[in-house]
Design an enzyme around this catalytic site. Sequence first.
Site, PDB file in Angstrom:
ATOM      1  NE  ARG A 223      -4.272  -1.432   0.327  1.00 50.04           N
ATOM      2  CZ  ARG A 223      -4.565  -2.437  -0.511  1.00 50.04           C
ATOM      3  NH1 ARG A 223      -3.733  -2.741  -1.490  1.00 50.04           N
ATOM      4  NH2 ARG A 223      -5.674  -3.129  -0.372  1.00 50.04           N
ATOM      5  CG  HIS A 271      -3.942  -0.262  -6.364  1.00 54.83           C
ATOM      6  ND1 HIS A 271      -4.043   0.331  -5.132  1.00 54.83           N
ATOM      7  CD2 HIS A 271      -4.120  -1.588  -6.132  1.00 54.83           C
ATOM      8  CE1 HIS A 271      -4.287  -0.587  -4.208  1.00 54.83           C
ATOM      9  NE2 HIS A 271      -4.331  -1.765  -4.802  1.00 54.83           N
TER      10      HIS A 271
HETATM   11  C1  GLV Z   1      -5.832  -4.813  -3.854  1.00 50.47           C
HETATM   12  O1  GLV Z   1      -5.083  -3.915  -3.637  1.00 50.47           O
HETATM   13  C2  GLV Z   1      -6.326  -5.716  -2.851  1.00 50.47           C
HETATM   14  O2  GLV Z   1      -6.147  -5.438  -1.638  1.00 50.47           O
HETATM   15  O3  GLV Z   1      -6.929  -6.732  -3.213  1.00 50.47           O
END
Ligand code: GLV
Length: 308
Positions: A223, A271
Amino acid sequence: MTFLYKADPQRGERWAELFAEKAPDIDFHIWPGKADPDKVRYLGVWEPPDRIAERFPNLEVLFSVAAGVDKIDFSALPAGLPVVRMIEPGIVAGMVEYVLWAVLGLHRDMPTYRRFQEERLWKPLSLSPAGGRRVGVLGLGELGRAVLRQLRTLGFQTFGWSRAPHVIEGTMCFGGRDHLPDFLAHCDILVCLLPLTTETTGLLDKNMLACLPRGAALVQVGRGPHLVAEDLLSALDSGQIRDAILDVTEPEPLPPSDPLWVHPRVTLTPHIASMTQPDSAVDVVLENIRRFHAGEPMIGLVDKAKGY
Ligand code: GLV
């Protein structure tokens, strides 16, 4: 009995088809929808709505449609409400693909060759075998362990770090914050696959980046807030880090003015490293609903005290 889904509406359509086919006794609604709030037993979210307990008095299980649960504020939930995060074969496979692409690219100097190409420079570098390269994974959950398995198959020397000690055959594991510098010293390529918690926020700062061998590379698929971006930029400029591949940033989306966009040693993706695949995830969700009613432990049940 209703399952209410509050996440990406496009994938929601697929979830709806799969529920209709595999669990016709459960009404599946996409948020905001017209579900009767009293009938909502299961809620599947990326970002949960506020006042969950008041809105859905009969809610039994809160499902995260993602592997991470950092968008969920546990303190705002009824204490007894179980929260389940997504552990399903599709999300694991996606992450393995992305990390292997990144690690192999870094191992074979692809960012450098990209820069050479921009300069029209034909310049072979020496080739070192995978067995001479040390790859470390931060976070030894389902994703971290699956990634390590494939890295071992490719012949890399593998290392792992987690808050608690682990034993993984073929991978040297380190446990606890005290052993983090020692772990980092072994990583020519560092992969971050940690959950985001108060303990892991800002973990990758200048002190930790300085523990890596000089010229190490970073793959950030955890993250955004794990990494102190300005410390990474300094480490890239000083040569402490040679290249970084970032799939997550803080904030997301990354503002156009952010220096990470244009840094020559940064590769950015939005992401997308991995995403829950409804086709494989639906069986896990339905199995968890079955387990919940049978009083059996659910797959991916979150420990709220640990935060993942
Ligand atoms: C994506 O970032 C997830 O947490 O699945």
